[in-house]
Enzyme design. Structure first.
Site, PDB file in Angstrom:
ATOM      1  N   ASN A  97    -101.184 -16.984 -26.238  1.00 44.60           N
ATOM      2  CA  ASN A  97    -101.707 -17.655 -25.037  1.00 44.60           C
ATOM      3  C   ASN A  97    -100.840 -18.846 -24.643  1.00 44.60           C
ATOM      4  O   ASN A  97    -100.712 -19.175 -23.466  1.00 44.60           O
ATOM      5  CB  ASN A  97    -103.184 -18.027 -25.241  1.00 44.60           C
TER       6      ASN A  97
ATOM      7  N   SER B  42    -105.048 -22.993 -29.123  1.00 41.07           N
ATOM      8  CA  SER B  42    -105.157 -23.268 -30.555  1.00 41.07           C
ATOM      9  C   SER B  42    -104.488 -24.588 -30.937  1.00 41.07           C
ATOM     10  O   SER B  42    -104.263 -24.861 -32.113  1.00 41.07           O
ATOM     11  CB  SER B  42    -104.562 -22.113 -31.361  1.00 41.07           C
TER      12      SER B  42
ATOM     13  N   SER C 152     -97.886 -18.316 -30.771  1.00 42.12           N
ATOM     14  CA  SER C 152     -99.192 -18.227 -30.112  1.00 42.12           C
ATOM     15  C   SER C 152     -99.017 -17.545 -28.756  1.00 42.12           C
ATOM     16  O   SER C 152     -98.312 -18.042 -27.870  1.00 42.12           O
ATOM     17  CB  SER C 152     -99.776 -19.632 -29.925  1.00 42.12           C
TER      18      SER C 152
ATOM     19  N   CYS D 114    -109.925 -13.381 -21.402  1.00 39.67           N
ATOM     20  CA  CYS D 114    -111.208 -14.053 -21.636  1.00 39.67           C
ATOM     21  C   CYS D 114    -111.322 -15.256 -20.686  1.00 39.67           C
ATOM     22  O   CYS D 114    -110.319 -15.696 -20.114  1.00 39.67           O
ATOM     23  CB  CYS D 114    -111.321 -14.493 -23.096  1.00 39.67           C
TER      24      CYS D 114
ATOM     25  N   HIS E 171    -108.970 -13.687 -34.390  1.00 42.69           N
ATOM     26  CA  HIS E 171    -108.353 -12.511 -33.763  1.00 42.69           C
ATOM     27  C   HIS E 171    -109.047 -11.206 -34.121  1.00 42.69           C
ATOM     28  O   HIS E 171    -108.797 -10.186 -33.493  1.00 42.69           O
ATOM     29  CB  HIS E 171    -106.881 -12.398 -34.195  1.00 42.69           C
TER      30      HIS E 171
ATOM     31  N   GLU F 197    -104.806  -9.472 -32.924  1.00 37.99           N
ATOM     32  CA  GLU F 197    -105.938  -9.071 -32.072  1.00 37.99           C
ATOM     33  C   GLU F 197    -105.761  -7.625 -31.617  1.00 37.99           C
ATOM     34  O   GLU F 197    -106.719  -6.835 -31.611  1.00 37.99           O
ATOM     35  CB  GLU F 197    -106.039 -10.008 -30.857  1.00 37.99           C
TER      36      GLU F 197
HETATM   37  S1  SF4 Z   1    -108.537 -17.336 -26.358  1.00 40.38           S
HETATM   38 FE1  SF4 Z   1    -110.162 -18.309 -27.551  1.00 40.38          FE
HETATM   39  S2  SF4 Z   1    -112.081 -17.896 -26.418  1.00 40.38           S
HETATM   40 FE2  SF4 Z   1    -110.507 -16.455 -25.681  1.00 40.38          FE
HETATM   41  S3  SF4 Z   1    -110.794 -14.635 -26.929  1.00 40.38           S
HETATM   42 FE3  SF4 Z   1    -109.189 -15.833 -27.927  1.00 40.38          FE
HETATM   43  S4  SF4 Z   1    -110.272 -17.088 -29.427  1.00 40.38           S
HETATM   44 FE4  SF4 Z   1    -111.809 -16.296 -27.989  1.00 40.38          FE
END
Ligand code: SF4
Length: 285
Positions: free
Chosen positions: A222, A264, A220, A192, A74, A126
Site C-alpha cells: 500500500n 503500516s 509494503s 478496502c 494479511h 495476502e
Molecule cells: S489496508 Fe489495513 S484495513 Fe485495509 S485490508 Fe489491509 S489491513 Fe485491513
C-alpha cells in the site's frame, strides 16, 4: 518551503488490531509469542515487537507445545490454517476482517462455479492467503497487461476480485479491459476503505505539492501504491523509512513538500519525518 501533512496518516484499523492483539498476548502469556511471517510490512513496527519478545517464524511446525502463534493481518491460506490448528498451539488469528471478506468472496464465487480472477501482486502474503481459499479454477492477474493477454475458455463464467491494497485506478482499468472481453463478468474487485481513503488523500496532497514523502517500508504494497499515485499526479515521490533519510539533498528544489504514510507506518515515524522536513525548511535562507 511549505510543508503539508496529509489528511490521513498512520495505522489502518487492520494493522492496529493485529498489533493490539499481539501486545495483549505478550502481556497475557509473556515472551515469546510467535508470529507467522511479518505481522505488518514495516521494519520499525516489526523491530519493536521483536524487542518485546515476539519471534517471527515461517512455518507453524516446530514450535513448543502450548505456544502462541499469531496469523498476521494479511491472512493465511486454508492449508496453512489447517496445519497450524492440527498442532497443540494457541492460535490467534489477526487476519484483517476486510481481508477475510475478500477471502470469503473468492471462495463463494468459486463455489458458484465462476473462474476467479484475482488482481494482485504475485507472492504477496495476502494474495497467497486469498488464492489458498479458492478451490476451483483461479488466475492471478498482476496488471493491465495480464488482463489484456488473458485467454478465455468458452462456456465458463468469470468473476474478478482484488488484493485490498492495489491502486484503485489500476483495478478500474483492469476491470474495464476484462469487461470488454468477458460478457457477464462479475465485478467484485475493489480496495478496502482504508486504502481508498489514503489513495484519495494522497491524490489531493500531491496536487498541491512538487514533492511527496511517503513514510513506510519498500516491501509494503500500500505504501508503494501511494508513491505511484503521487507521481501520476505530477509530483516527485520518495519513500522514506525514517527521519534520517530526510536530507537537504532529498528536498532540494521543492517548494511544497507533502508528508504521508502507508497504512503500516506508526504516527511517531510520520511525525519524526515531518519534524525533519520542518527543521530543514526552517534552516533555508
Ligand atoms: S489496508 Fe489495513 S484495513 Fe485495509 S485490508 Fe489491509 S489491513 Fe485491513
Amino acid at each position: 518551503m511549505e510543508v503539508i501533512l496529509c489528511s490521513i496518516t498512520g495505522f489502518c484499523s487492520g494493522v492496529r488490531n493485529a498489533l493490539n492483539r499481539t501486545m495483549d498476548e505478550l502481556k497475557r502469556h509473556g515472551a515469546p509469542v510467535f508470529i507467522l511471517h511479518d505481522l505488518v510490512h514495516n521494519e520499525s513496527v516489526v523491530n519493536d515487537l521483536l524487542s518485546r519478545g515476539a519471534k517471527i517464524v515461517d512455518e507453524p511446525e516446530g514450535l513448543p507445545p502450548g505456544a502462541t502463534l499469531i496469523f498476521s493481518a494479511h491472512g493465511v491460506s486454508e492449508e496453512v490454517e489447517a496445519r497450524a490448528k492440527a498442532l497443540p498451539l494457541n492460535i490467534v488469528d489477526a487476519t484483517c476482517p476486510l481481508v477475510r471478506k475478500v477471502q470469503e468472496r473468492g471462495a463463494e464465487l468459486s463455489e458458484k462455479g465462476y473462474v476467479v480472477l484475482l488482481f494482485g501482486k504475485a507472492g504477496h502474503r495476502e494474495v497467497e492467503g486469498i488464492l489458498g481459499r479458492i478451490h476451483g479454477e483461479k488466475h492471478l492477474l498482476t496488471n493491465e497487461e495480464d488482463a489484456r493477454g488473458f485467454k478465455l475458455v468458452p462456456g465458463r463464467t468469470y468473476a474478478c476480485i482484488s488484493q485490498t491494497t492495489m491502486n484503485s485506478g489500476v483495478i478500474a482499468e483492469m476491470t474495464a479491459i476484462l469487461r470488454e472481453k468477458i460478457p457477464g463478468l462479475v465485478e467484485s474487485a475493489s480496495v478496502c476503505r482504508a486504502t481508498q481513503k489514503r489513495q484519495d488523500a494522497v491524490r489531493e496532497l500531491a496536487s498541491k505539492c512538487d514533492l511527496v514523502l511517503v513514510a513506510g517500508s519498500a516491501h509494503s504494497s500500500n505504501t508503494r501504491r501511494l508513491c505511484e499515485i503521487a507521481v501520476a499526479q505530477g509530483a516527485r515521490a520518495e519513500l522514506v523509512s525514517g527521519p534520517e533519510a530526510v536530507t537537504p539533498e532529498l528536498l532540494r528544489g521543492a517548494k511544497h513538500v507533502g508528508v504521508t504514510s502507508g497504512a503500516s507506518a506508526p504516527d511517531d515515524l510520520v511525525h519524526g519525518i515531518l519534524n525533519a522536513v520542518t527543521r530543514i525548511a526552517a534552516s533555508e535562507p
